[in-house]
Scaffold this active site. Structure first.
Site, PDB file in Angstrom:
ATOM      1  N   ASP A 171      48.758  38.631  45.684  1.00 33.46           N
ATOM      2  CA  ASP A 171      49.190  39.030  47.021  1.00 33.46           C
ATOM      3  C   ASP A 171      48.621  37.666  48.145  1.00 33.46           C
ATOM      4  O   ASP A 171      47.777  37.004  47.684  1.00 33.46           O
ATOM      5  CB  ASP A 171      48.626  40.193  47.742  1.00 33.46           C
ATOM      6  CG  ASP A 171      48.987  41.433  46.929  1.00 33.46           C
ATOM      7  OD1 ASP A 171      49.927  41.350  46.448  1.00 33.46           O
ATOM      8  OD2 ASP A 171      48.338  42.325  46.814  1.00 33.46           O
ATOM      9  N   TYR A 198      39.791  40.632  37.360  1.00 33.34           N
ATOM     10  CA  TYR A 198      39.679  40.518  39.034  1.00 33.34           C
ATOM     11  C   TYR A 198      38.341  40.845  39.438  1.00 33.34           C
ATOM     12  O   TYR A 198      37.752  41.592  38.735  1.00 33.34           O
ATOM     13  CB  TYR A 198      40.646  41.279  39.660  1.00 33.34           C
ATOM     14  CG  TYR A 198      42.222  40.819  39.975  1.00 33.34           C
ATOM     15  CD1 TYR A 198      42.512  40.050  40.976  1.00 33.34           C
ATOM     16  CD2 TYR A 198      43.088  40.972  38.875  1.00 33.34           C
ATOM     17  CE1 TYR A 198      43.847  39.521  41.212  1.00 33.34           C
ATOM     18  CE2 TYR A 198      44.489  40.528  38.980  1.00 33.34           C
ATOM     19  CZ  TYR A 198      44.733  39.513  40.207  1.00 33.34           C
ATOM     20  OH  TYR A 198      46.213  39.161  40.157  1.00 33.34           O
TER      21      TYR A 198
END
Length: 264
Positions: A52, A110
């Site tokens: 993002d 992540y």
């Protein structure tokens, strides 16, 4: 025409995410312009995943096919010379022609980093979320364990997503304190749009006592986005690595795992 695998590190602060968007500066678009300067023609750079806007990476992976007859490390050095300083290609490998960075990926790792102390950091403000209030970290860690396994993660998916299935397999969901940093590390077969940021927002509500650890299980099983917490900032999220072999806990790169935050 050879196929190359690129490993990429970037500071996502000044980019509108990975994917090319008209009129926007993106990681993919910047890489494609750099490759075109080197090989003389437009080349599609396929990323393993779409980070993002504002999200960083230490180990994003991309693939491309291009007429480039020199050794792969020459391509790495050439890309370094033309890319802006906040995008670095750390490795280039020549692969089988059918290699595809996205389709071949088996898992992604992540990390979301919270700064837990009474005062913020001038140096870490781009890479950590400052949370000055006390958190029930044991409760948050217990709640995070609920995520492990194969589930329908509809409750942790941003509205308007076009994916065909919201079922994902989470292999690791670990929350731990390291000094002033509270780290959420999560490894999964794939992620939905804003999934980690919604999960972290919900875990923070557990940490503040607004939710109980067992509430996370109910939210997950309810499959309703309205029951989960708000989507928190992207700037403390970092893609650490992409795996192309079956996941094993000890296979990850030690220098990545030892870093507290997503910057040197």
């Amino acid at each position: 025409m050879p196929t190359f695998k690129l490993t990429i590190e970037y500071d996502g602060t000044d980019y509108h995410g990975w994917q090319v968007q008209p009129g926007m500066t993106t990681i993919q678009g910047t890489l494609q312009k750099a490759v075109k300067r080197i090989v003389g023609k437009g080349v599609h750079v396929m990323g393993a995943g779409r980070t993002d806007s504002g999200v960083h990476a230490l180990g994003q992976v991309a693939s491309l096919r291009a007429e480039f007859s020199h050794p792969p490390d020459i391509l790495r050095r050439a890309l370094t010379s033309v890319l802006p300083p906040d995008i670095v290609v750390t490795a280039v490998e020549e692969m089988d022609n059918d290699f595809h960075a996205q389709l071949w990926a088996k898992w992604k790792r992540y990390r979301y980093t919270i700064l837990t102390r009474p005062y913020p950091s001038a140096l870490e403000r781009r890479y950590t979320l400052f949370v000055p209030y006390p958190l029930k970290i044991d409760a948050m860690a217990d709640a995070a364990k609920t995520l492990i396994g194969t589930h329908d993660f509809s409750a942790f998916q941003a509205a308007g997503s076009s994916v065909k299935s919201s079922i994902r397999t989470v292999l690791v969901a670990e929350l731990r304190q390291e000094g002033d940093h509270l780290l959420l590390e999560i490894v999964a077969s794939g992620f939905l749009r804003h999934m980690i940021r919604i999960i972290m927002g919900t875990l923070l509500d557990v940490g503040r006592g607004r939710l109980r650890p067992e509430d996370l299980k109910a939210i997950l099983e309810g499959k309703d986005r309205n029951n989960a917490s708000k989507t928190i900032s992207p700037h403390a999220l970092c893609l650490l690595e992409v795996g192309y072999q079956p996941f094993t806990p000890h296979a990850s790169r030690p220098h990545v795992l030892s870093q507290e935050v997503c910057f040197p």
